[in-house]
Motif scaffolding. Structure first.
Motif, PDB file in Angstrom:
ATOM      1  N   PHE A  31       0.814  -1.211   0.000  1.00 47.82           N
ATOM      2  CA  PHE A  31       0.000   0.000   0.000  1.00 47.82           C
ATOM      3  C   PHE A  31       0.849   1.262   0.000  1.00 47.82           C
ATOM      4  CE2 PHE A  31      -3.860   2.375   1.750  1.00 47.82           C
ATOM      5  CZ  PHE A  31      -4.599   2.183   0.598  1.00 47.82           C
ATOM      6  N   ASP A  32       2.104   1.149  -0.409  1.00 48.98           N
ATOM      7  CA  ASP A  32       2.933   2.339  -0.588  1.00 48.98           C
ATOM      8  C   ASP A  32       2.329   3.200  -1.694  1.00 48.98           C
ATOM      9  OD1 ASP A  32       4.553   1.116   1.232  1.00 48.98           O
ATOM     10  OD2 ASP A  32       6.151   0.617  -0.180  1.00 48.98           O
ATOM     11  N   VAL A  33       2.417   4.518  -1.546  1.00 47.39           N
ATOM     12  CA  VAL A  33       1.876   5.421  -2.565  1.00 47.39           C
ATOM     13  C   VAL A  33       2.636   5.229  -3.877  1.00 47.39           C
ATOM     14  CG1 VAL A  33       1.502   7.823  -3.217  1.00 47.39           C
ATOM     15  CG2 VAL A  33       1.122   7.097  -0.853  1.00 47.39           C
ATOM     16  N   THR A  34       1.893   4.923  -4.945  1.00 48.92           N
ATOM     17  CA  THR A  34       2.488   4.621  -6.243  1.00 48.92           C
ATOM     18  C   THR A  34       1.710   5.333  -7.344  1.00 48.92           C
ATOM     19  OG1 THR A  34       3.097   2.405  -5.432  1.00 48.92           O
ATOM     20  CG2 THR A  34       3.166   2.770  -7.820  1.00 48.92           C
ATOM     21  N   LEU A  35       2.402   6.106  -8.167  1.00 46.84           N
ATOM     22  CA  LEU A  35       1.765   6.748  -9.309  1.00 46.84           C
ATOM     23  C   LEU A  35       1.580   5.725 -10.421  1.00 46.84           C
ATOM     24  CD1 LEU A  35       3.722  10.134  -9.458  1.00 46.84           C
ATOM     25  CD2 LEU A  35       1.764   9.508  -8.024  1.00 46.84           C
ATOM     26  N   ARG A  36       0.434   5.786 -11.101  1.00 45.29           N
ATOM     27  CA  ARG A  36       0.110   4.850 -12.186  1.00 45.29           C
ATOM     28  C   ARG A  36      -0.170   5.641 -13.467  1.00 45.29           C
ATOM     29  NH1 ARG A  36       1.154  -0.294  -9.878  1.00 45.29           N
ATOM     30  NH2 ARG A  36       0.330  -0.318  -7.735  1.00 45.29           N
ATOM     31  N   PRO A  37       0.847   6.277 -14.069  1.00 45.36           N
ATOM     32  CA  PRO A  37       0.604   7.122 -15.244  1.00 45.36           C
ATOM     33  C   PRO A  37       0.019   6.364 -16.428  1.00 45.36           C
ATOM     34  CG  PRO A  37       2.965   6.750 -14.900  1.00 45.36           C
ATOM     35  CD  PRO A  37       2.268   6.262 -13.673  1.00 45.36           C
ATOM     36  N   GLU A  38       0.239   5.059 -16.482  1.00 43.42           N
ATOM     37  CA  GLU A  38      -0.323   4.280 -17.579  1.00 43.42           C
ATOM     38  C   GLU A  38      -1.846   4.222 -17.523  1.00 43.42           C
ATOM     39  OE1 GLU A  38       0.191   1.466 -14.125  1.00 43.42           O
ATOM     40  OE2 GLU A  38       1.356   3.094 -15.032  1.00 43.42           O
ATOM     41  N   ARG A  39      -2.422   4.612 -16.399  1.00 38.05           N
ATOM     42  CA  ARG A  39      -3.875   4.593 -16.240  1.00 38.05           C
ATOM     43  C   ARG A  39      -4.519   5.955 -16.484  1.00 38.05           C
ATOM     44  NH1 ARG A  39      -5.237   1.086 -10.794  1.00 38.05           N
ATOM     45  NH2 ARG A  39      -4.712  -0.978 -11.612  1.00 38.05           N
ATOM     46  N   LEU A  40      -3.727   6.969 -16.693  1.00 36.57           N
ATOM     47  CA  LEU A  40      -4.274   8.314 -16.764  1.00 36.57           C
ATOM     48  C   LEU A  40      -5.338   8.473 -17.846  1.00 36.57           C
ATOM     49  CD1 LEU A  40      -1.124  10.547 -16.102  1.00 36.57           C
ATOM     50  CD2 LEU A  40      -3.217  10.470 -14.734  1.00 36.57           C
ATOM     51  N   ASP A  41      -5.139   7.871 -18.998  1.00 34.55           N
ATOM     52  CA  ASP A  41      -6.080   8.088 -20.102  1.00 34.55           C
ATOM     53  C   ASP A  41      -7.243   7.100 -20.118  1.00 34.55           C
ATOM     54  OD1 ASP A  41      -4.680   5.814 -20.818  1.00 34.55           O
ATOM     55  OD2 ASP A  41      -4.371   6.417 -22.906  1.00 34.55           O
ATOM     56  N   GLN A  42      -7.351   6.267 -19.102  1.00 37.11           N
ATOM     57  CA  GLN A  42      -8.404   5.247 -19.082  1.00 37.11           C
ATOM     58  C   GLN A  42      -9.809   5.831 -19.283  1.00 37.11           C
ATOM     59  OE1 GLN A  42      -8.010   1.718 -18.705  1.00 37.11           O
ATOM     60  NE2 GLN A  42     -10.153   1.762 -19.321  1.00 37.11           N
ATOM     61  N   PRO A  43     -10.212   6.882 -18.548  1.00 37.29           N
ATOM     62  CA  PRO A  43     -11.581   7.402 -18.736  1.00 37.29           C
ATOM     63  C   PRO A  43     -11.839   7.923 -20.139  1.00 37.29           C
ATOM     64  CG  PRO A  43     -10.637   8.215 -16.686  1.00 37.29           C
ATOM     65  CD  PRO A  43      -9.512   7.578 -17.450  1.00 37.29           C
ATOM     66  N   LEU A  44     -10.787   8.331 -20.846  1.00 33.89           N
ATOM     67  CA  LEU A  44     -10.965   8.827 -22.212  1.00 33.89           C
ATOM     68  C   LEU A  44     -11.395   7.712 -23.150  1.00 33.89           C
ATOM     69  CD1 LEU A  44      -7.797  11.104 -22.414  1.00 33.89           C
ATOM     70  CD2 LEU A  44     -10.151  11.779 -21.851  1.00 33.89           C
ATOM     71  N   ARG A  45     -11.121   6.475 -22.764  1.00 35.68           N
ATOM     72  CA  ARG A  45     -11.491   5.334 -23.609  1.00 35.68           C
ATOM     73  C   ARG A  45     -12.866   4.770 -23.242  1.00 35.68           C
ATOM     74  NH1 ARG A  45      -6.002   3.904 -22.428  1.00 35.68           N
ATOM     75  NH2 ARG A  45      -6.657   2.116 -21.185  1.00 35.68           N
ATOM     76  N   TRP A  46     -13.439   5.256 -22.153  1.00 34.62           N
ATOM     77  CA  TRP A  46     -14.786   4.848 -21.772  1.00 34.62           C
ATOM     78  C   TRP A  46     -15.774   5.799 -22.426  1.00 34.62           C
ATOM     79  CZ3 TRP A  46     -13.570   4.456 -15.823  1.00 34.62           C
ATOM     80  CH2 TRP A  46     -12.832   3.288 -15.589  1.00 34.62           C
ATOM     81  N   LYS A  47     -16.488   5.344 -23.413  1.00 38.54           N
ATOM     82  CA  LYS A  47     -17.371   6.209 -24.196  1.00 38.54           C
ATOM     83  C   LYS A  47     -18.723   6.435 -23.522  1.00 38.54           C
ATOM     84  CE  LYS A  47     -14.150   6.520 -27.193  1.00 38.54           C
ATOM     85  NZ  LYS A  47     -13.309   7.751 -27.190  1.00 38.54           N
ATOM     86  N   LYS A  48     -19.213   5.428 -22.821  1.00 37.02           N
ATOM     87  CA  LYS A  48     -20.505   5.573 -22.158  1.00 37.02           C
ATOM     88  C   LYS A  48     -20.352   6.434 -20.909  1.00 37.02           C
ATOM     89  CE  LYS A  48     -24.194   2.892 -19.955  1.00 37.02           C
ATOM     90  NZ  LYS A  48     -24.658   1.528 -19.561  1.00 37.02           N
ATOM     91  N   PRO A  49     -21.164   7.491 -20.742  1.00 34.58           N
ATOM     92  CA  PRO A  49     -21.065   8.338 -19.554  1.00 34.58           C
ATOM     93  C   PRO A  49     -21.328   7.550 -18.280  1.00 34.58           C
ATOM     94  CG  PRO A  49     -22.365   9.414 -21.257  1.00 34.58           C
ATOM     95  CD  PRO A  49     -22.158   7.987 -21.708  1.00 34.58           C
TER      96      PRO A  49
END
Length: 354
Positions: free
Chosen positions: A51-69
């Motif tokens: 549970f160490d704080v870890t940045l996940r930059p590979e996930r940043l654009d995930q919501p942009l690929r979700w088309k359904k609101p």
């Protein structure tokens, strides 16, 4: 991260950061920490660092690929405003949310002070720009292809010039577990620019009076009506904003603490007094109310209104009028019915407030 969620008040979760540290009693039995720490030291596992704080930059654009609101809970496995998350990274998260305006993002934090200062940031160039400009400049930089903080799919011009501030699709909330932490966190939330402001009183460990929050200057804030009462009792309208939504829930999992039935009922009644405040009862948690005549002493405690913990059955205090017998039956059996019905309210209208 998942494009679907079992959390009752959201549709999906998005975790561009994972990991956190404890800051108050509500963190004592953190479900996210329990889950992540199971995998600490497992080579190649997503939670190899626990549970160490870890940045996940590979996930940043995930919501942009979700088309359904959908409603998206941001960082269900962390806190976006944790000290170990850099300012520029938070700006990248906000840039994605600005670009993905078809979604509604729900941000919940226990780091109220950093949230307030970050989202009220005045441009550091010294020219005296209005609050929010410095953050929005960083958001624009995250949408510039030659920037080191560029997030694919984000357009810098769009997030800077075409999105209003505060972002109408971003809801901001703070966690409160009792009156002490309500008074510490909610005033900061009220001073933070947001389209919708909410609290999550889960786990609820004590009564909370939203009508009389003691501010740092000694004034009493009614965060439902916006009234402020100063030291001599004078009432005037001075609160910068009010709450829009209240989520309440008991604790589940190992070591779960019971929630006195009066606490969620009182919060519900406070919300009902003001038609604009939506109320959502998430769950009882591991414990549910039980008739006083129960004689099973294995999984029962007696609770008095105002106490953070119960005493073993039969215990002292059962003769008190506010005493409640609580039975540990598990989250599923305890359910989410409060006084005969479920409460699944959401803010009905987004009003952009300064």
């Amino acid at each position: 991260m998942a494009d679907q969620s079992k959390i009752e008040w959201t549709d999906a979760t998005w975790n561009p950061v994972t990991g956190c540290t404890k800051v108050s009693p509500g963190c004592d039995h953190c479900y996210a920490e329990t889950f992540a720490e199971r995998w600490r030291g497992t080579p190649g596992h997503h939670f190899e660092a626990g549970f160490d704080v870890t940045l996940r930059p590979e996930r940043l654009d995930q919501p942009l690929r979700w088309k359904k609101p959908r409603r998206i809970f941001v960082n269900s496995m962390s806190d976006l405003f944790h000290d170990d998350v850099p300012d520029e990274y938070i700006a990248r998260v906000f840039a994605v949310m600005a670009q993905a305006s078809h979604h509604t993002f729900q941000i919940l934090t226990k780091r109220h002070a950093r949230m307030r200062s970050f989202l009220n940031d005045i441009c550091k160039c010294g020219s005296g720009h209005a609050p929010g400009i410095h953050l929005r400049s960083a958001m624009s930089w995250a949408g510039t292809a030659h920037s080191p903080t560029y997030v694919p799919g984000v357009d810098g011009h769009t997030v800077y010039f075409d999105r209003p501030w505060p972002l109408p699709n971003v809801w901001l909330g703070v966690s409160v577990e009792n009156q002490q932490w309500a008074e510490a966190r909610i005033p900061a939330l009220l001073e933070t620019p947001a389209a919708v402001r909410f609290i999550s009183a889960e786990p609820l460990l004590g009564p909370v009076d939203l009508r009389n929050l003691k501010a740092r200057n000694g004034a009493l804030i009614d965060c439902l009506s916006g009234d402020v009462k100063d030291g001599d009792g004078t009432v005037y309208t001075g609160a910068p904003s009010v709450l829009d939504w209240v989520i309440v829930g008991g604790e589940s999992g190992r070591g779960a603490r019971p929630m006195h039935p009066r606490w969620p009922i009182d919060l519900r009644d406070q919300c009902l007094e003001f038609g604009h405040v939506s109320f959502h009862f998430k769950q009882w948690g591991e414990w549910r109310p039980q008739p006083r005549y129960s004689t099973d002493d294995r999984h029962h405690v007696v609770m008095l209104n105002g106490m953070d913990r119960g005493t073993p059955w039969p215990g002292w205090g059962l003769d008190q009028p506010d005493a409640e017998v609580m039975e540990r039956v598990g989250k599923k059996a305890a359910g989410r019915v409060l006084e005969g019905r479920t409460w699944d309210e959401f803010p009905q209208e987004v009003l952009v407030r300064g």
